[in-house]
Design an enzyme around this catalytic site. Structure first.
Site, PDB file in Angstrom:
ATOM      1  N   ILE B 114     -33.716-133.371  21.541  1.00 23.05           N
ATOM      2  CA  ILE B 114     -32.366-133.039  21.099  1.00 23.05           C
ATOM      3  C   ILE B 114     -32.097-131.566  21.385  1.00 23.05           C
ATOM      4  O   ILE B 114     -32.968-130.705  21.149  1.00 23.05           O
ATOM      5  CB  ILE B 114     -32.202-133.294  19.585  1.00 23.05           C
ATOM      6  CG1 ILE B 114     -32.529-134.750  19.249  1.00 23.05           C
ATOM      7  CG2 ILE B 114     -30.775-132.963  19.144  1.00 23.05           C
ATOM      8  CD1 ILE B 114     -32.826-134.987  17.798  1.00 23.05           C
ATOM      9  N   CYS B 115     -30.921-131.291  21.872  1.00 22.43           N
ATOM     10  CA  CYS B 115     -30.510-129.902  22.082  1.00 22.43           C
ATOM     11  C   CYS B 115     -29.516-129.541  20.989  1.00 22.43           C
ATOM     12  O   CYS B 115     -28.334-129.883  21.066  1.00 22.43           O
ATOM     13  CB  CYS B 115     -29.873-129.749  23.478  1.00 22.43           C
ATOM     14  SG  CYS B 115     -29.307-128.074  23.792  1.00 22.43           S
TER      15      CYS B 115
END
Lengths: 767, 179
Positions: B114-115
């Protein structure tokens, strides 16, 4: 063909015959003597036979059973002849011939044939006995039998062989003729020989000669069981008579004395008759005596086991009985029976719905004290205690209220004289202790050693955790503290004293919360004093720390009118004094002192807040419906509202004109029953209901928290088996339910459609 | 039993941590914080987000569930994530990834990475599992298309129908709910 084997056979036969004739005499003297006496026997067979036959018939005539009813006693004068004849017969018997045996049978037959005479006598005596139940018939029968026996016994001079044969035949015949009636009579006769415990009745002591008769007739061996059981029964009867209901003093010593004074002499007659010296008698008696002593112990133990419940009820007056029981239990293995009996008695007489928990506890404390005497390690107690702790959920509350002296009845469970000691920790065993002893053999796997400790420790120890006690204690303390309405420091001080005492028992840490609660009480007073000095108010709140008090019953009441104003004013002053704190009112607790100014009268009452709130609402409007009132104060249970209104109706302030509608009576109604406002006895009826949520309610609250956790884990981890849920619930703080309780809870959740179970895996029902 | 738990909890992370100096006490306090966070999360009952430790005795590995917020393209879909707390939590953010394939501009469709800024440089010790989960839930509906991890997803985000088709092509429903 004369093989060695044959030679050896012949030799051995010869040796055998030689030995038989020569007896044990040196050389061949025996053989010589035999030749002299039985000269003809050796050489001339016919002569021998005739001669022998003649001797035999003489002998037989001499030993022939006579009918003592008719025949005159045999002449003893010809005893010498008889002896000589008999000797011949006896010598002949040494020869391996068959006819001797035949003649032996002849003698036996003679007895057998004549025995009908004896039988007649037996039958007549026994039928007499059966008719009259008079034991004298039996003793007369025995005397008579002895006469027969004496008359028929071959004289001693004729040697042991014939006597033995006679005794054997006679006894066989005799026993076969003596039926069960005789056995019963004989037993009664034996029993009657015991010295009676009642000195007024002279006992029929049989003198030693009677016992000799018994022995002669072989009764002692044959009826040993019967004699012994008569003895046992006698002991049982005596123990029951002497000890039943006699619990004040230990009876064991008295019984032992009785044994040595009364029973042992009897035993001596029976078993010690062969003894010449006391030492010999003692040796003879040692086995039988210990058997009888055991029986005494067993009978007493059985008796006390049956009585155990009443003994406990009577404690401490029954200490003697407990001593007995302890002593007997060491000798007799009856512990299991005792536990069983006590459990049964408890179930039947104590743990029924009609019994008050207090009574149960009192009895239970007595049980603790009693069993501590009987069995210091406490195994028995542990086994008996089990049902008590399972049956009654309110036991803990009872114990705790007793601990804090919340007792109006006066007599406390705990002995005042008993010193207050810290609760015993169920600590691990100290094997380095030189006095260490293993757990008793009959201790169950979950038995917890409790060293002899005080009653409270034992009471607490039957529960798995003392936390329950501490929690209950908090609830109780909260109730009592909140019940203090006036500014009485003494009451708070009294509670403080109680807590200090309890600290000794439960330890400082466990009661820290209680400490905070007490501190809140004093702090409230101080804060109130300060607030009042800033701005006088008629509100005197008790300020409590939410974190440390048990959950209080929540209520949605909003106090109307002037009460609201007063509360707000106070809260404002408080927040200036303690800026970081905020007051959350619990208006449903506490009391209100009201002065009601009506048109024609003035009332002064102490009422619960709800009643005050209602009457306040009537100051705005004279007629109100109950629904209207409930709405005005927030949500209130309708029955509670009704009750509050009825309280005013009772005081003659309100009147229910039609169902659900109340009217303020500005002018007292004369028609109504005359009521004196001061006659209102207990204005704080509401307070009977505990303002503090009980432990059970708290548990229900706790379960709601656990449900959140269960929901969380089932959402994230998918379906789970029950044991996994149980272990995962350890993440929930304070989770202490057993897997069975959890199973019950999950089952309840399933019924509500929250979860489903398939193949033992639980999962959430999709919404 | 209690003894067992307390002895187990710190041991699990110490095996994993390469930090030599992390004492028992430090991990104990982390466990305590995680326990508190769990309690808060359980009691908060925020709709659509949830998380729970994977195994009993180990508070450092959690499984989370995020439901797509209503009104977004993710509505009605449920995503499973795994949360792994470092031993020096909360000074360092937990490692979080999607276990359910998630077609999203800021989520790597293959690894599930996840960013999200608060899981990297913007992390602060005041964040908790609950705030992370809420952030992730809102991230689903409002992606940061400026720094996409999945450029394809970022490219078609404006065409919600095409996006939905792609999303459903990758999406796998949770195992036990299909069972």
């Amino acid at each position: 063909m004369a093989t060695d084997a044959l030679k050896a056979q012949v030799r051995s036969k010869w040796q055998d015959a030689f030995k038989r004739i020569n007896s044990n005499n040196p050389g061949i003297t025996g053989l010589m003597a035999f030749s002299e006496v039985g000269h003809a026997v050796v050489h001339e067979e016919t002569t021998q036979h005739l001669f022998s036959k003649q001797s035999w018939s003489h002998t037989l005539a001499f030993v022939k059973p006579i009918n003592i009813k008719e025949d005159p006693p045999p002449k003893r004068a010809d005893i010498t002849t008889a002896r000589r004849d008999f000797e011949v017969v006896n010598y002949c018997r040494r020869l391996p011939s068959d006819w001797c045996l035949d003649d032996d049978y002849m003698f036996s037959d003679e007895i057998r044939q004549k025995f009908y005479l004896v039988r007649e006598d037996i039958d007549s005596y026994l039928s007499d006995y059966e008719l009259s139940k008079d034991l004298s018939h039996i003793s007369r029968l025995i005397l008579r039998l002895k006469e027969w026996y004496d008359a028929w016994t071959p004289p001693e001079e004729l040697g042991a062989t014939i006597r033995n044969a006679f005794v054997l035949v006679f006894q066989t015949q005799l026993y076969s003729s003596l039926g069960p009636t005789f056995v019963k009579g004989f037993k009664d006769l034996i029993a009657s020989t015991f010295p009676s415990s009642d000195p007024d009745i002279p006992s029929q002591t049989l003198d030693a000669s009677t016992w000799v008769i018994f022995e002669t007739l072989g009764f002692l061996d044959r009826y040993e069981n019967i004699i012994a059981s008569a003895g046992y029964e006698h002991i049982e009867a005596h123990v029951l008579e002497a000890c039943a209901g006699q619990w004040e003093t230990p009876m064991m010593d008295t019984l032992r004395t009785w044994m040595s004074e009364k029973v042992v002499p009897w035993l001596l007659l029976m078993y010690g008759r062969d003894a010449n010296t006391t030492d010999e008698a003692r040796a003879l008696l040692s086995t039988i005596g210990s058997r009888f002593d055991f029986h005494v112990a067993k009978t007493l133990c059985d008796l006390r086991t049956r009585e155990i419940f009443d003994i406990i009820v009577d404690y401490p007056d029954s200490a003697g009985a407990l001593q007995d029981l302890k002593e007997c239990l060491q000798r007799v293995d009856q512990r299991g029976a005792l536990v069983k009996s006590l459990r049964k008695a408890n179930r039947k007489r104590l743990l029924h719905p009609g019994a008050e928990t207090r009574l149960i506890l009192t009895q239970y404390v007595a049980t603790i004290k009693c069993l501590r005497i009987v069995d210091p390690p406490g195994v028995l107690l542990f086994k008996v205690a089990d049902p008590i702790r399972r049956e009654r959920p309110d036991t803990i509350r009872c114990i705790v209220s007793n601990l804090v002296g919340d007792d109006d009845s006066g007599d406390s469970l705990v002995d005042e004289s008993e010193p207050i000691v810290p609760l015993q920790q169920a600590d691990t065993e100290d094997y380095t202790d030189p006095n260490w002893e293993p757990e008793p053999v009959d201790a169950g796997p979950d038995f917890r050693t409790n060293k002899p400790s005080d009653v409270i420790s034992t009471l607490v120890s039957i529960y798995d955790s003392r936390d329950l006690f501490v929690k209950e204690l908090q609830v109780l303390l909260a109730q009592r503290l909140l019940a203090i309405t006036d500014d009485s420091t003494e009451k708070v001080e009294k509670e403080r004293r109680n807590i200090e005492i309890l600290k000794i028992r439960f330890g400082e840490a466990a009661l820290q919360v209680c400490e905070v609660m007490l501190k809140d009480m004093t702090d409230s007073k101080r804060i109130d004093g300060h607030v009042q000095s800033q701005k006088a108010s008629i509100v005197h709140p008790t300020i409590i720390s939410r974190q440390f008090w048990p959950m209080l019953e929540s209520s949605e009441i909003v106090m109307p009118g002037q009460f609201q104003i007063l509360q707000d004013q106070y809260a404002k002053e408080f927040s200036t004094f303690k800026p970081d704190k905020r007051l959350r009112w619990l208006p449903h607790l506490g009391t209100v002192h009201l002065e009601l100014q009506l048109e024609d009268r003035m009332l002064e009452v102490d009422v619960p807040p709800l009643e005050a709130a209602f009457i306040e609402l009537f100051s705005e409007k004279n007629i109100r419906t109950i629904d209207e009132l409930i709405n005005a104060v927030g949500s209130v249970d309708k029955s509670a509202a009704f009750k509050a209104l009825l309280a005013w109706v009772d005081l003659g302030v309100l009147k229910e004109d039609e169902p659900g509608t109340f009217r303020l009576l500005e002018v007292a109604e004369e028609a109504g029953p005359a009521r004196d406002s001061s006659s209102r006895i207990a204005p704080t009826t509401e307070q009977d209901l505990a303002p503090v949520t009980s432990l059970q309610q708290q548990q229900a609250e706790q379960m709601k928290v656990y449900w959140k956790f269960i929901e969380g884990m089932l959402t994230n981890l998918g379906q789970l088996p029950l044991d996994r849920i149980q272990t995962m619930l350890r993440f929930a703080p304070g989770y202490d339910q057993t897997i069975e309780q959890l199973a019950g809870f999950m089952e309840a959740a399933r019924r509500e459609g929250l979860v489903g179970v398939k193949d033992g895996l639980w999962k959430l029902t999709p919404r | 039993m209690e003894q067992l738990t307390t002895s187990l909890t710190p041991r699990a992370p110490t095996n994993k941590t390469p930090v030599a100096g992390s004492s028992q006490q430090a991990t104990g306090s982390v466990a305590k914080r995680l326990g508190n966070e769990l309690m808060t999360l359980m009691m908060s009952s925020s709709p659509g987000i949830s998380a729970f430790p994977k195994n009993d005795g180990n508070l450092f590995e959690w499984v989370g569930t995020i439901e797509g917020a209503p009104g977004t393209v993710y509505a009605g879909l449920t995503f499973r994530i795994s949360i792994s707390f470092p031993p020096n939590y909360p000074y360092v953010p937990p490692a979080i990834k999607f276990d359910t394939p998630c077609f999203h501009p800021n989520v790597d469709i293959n690894s599930g990475g996840i960013c999200l800024d608060i899981l990297q440089d913007k992390w602060s010790a005041v964040y908790s599992v609950q705030t992370i989960l809420l952030s992730l839930q809102s991230l689903l509906g409002e992606p940061n298309n400026a720094s996409p991890l999945n450029t394809d997803a970022a490219a078609i985000w404006n065409n919600q129908d095409a996006f939905k088709t792609q999303l459903m092509r990758h999406y796998r429903p949770l195992k036990d709910e299909s069972a």
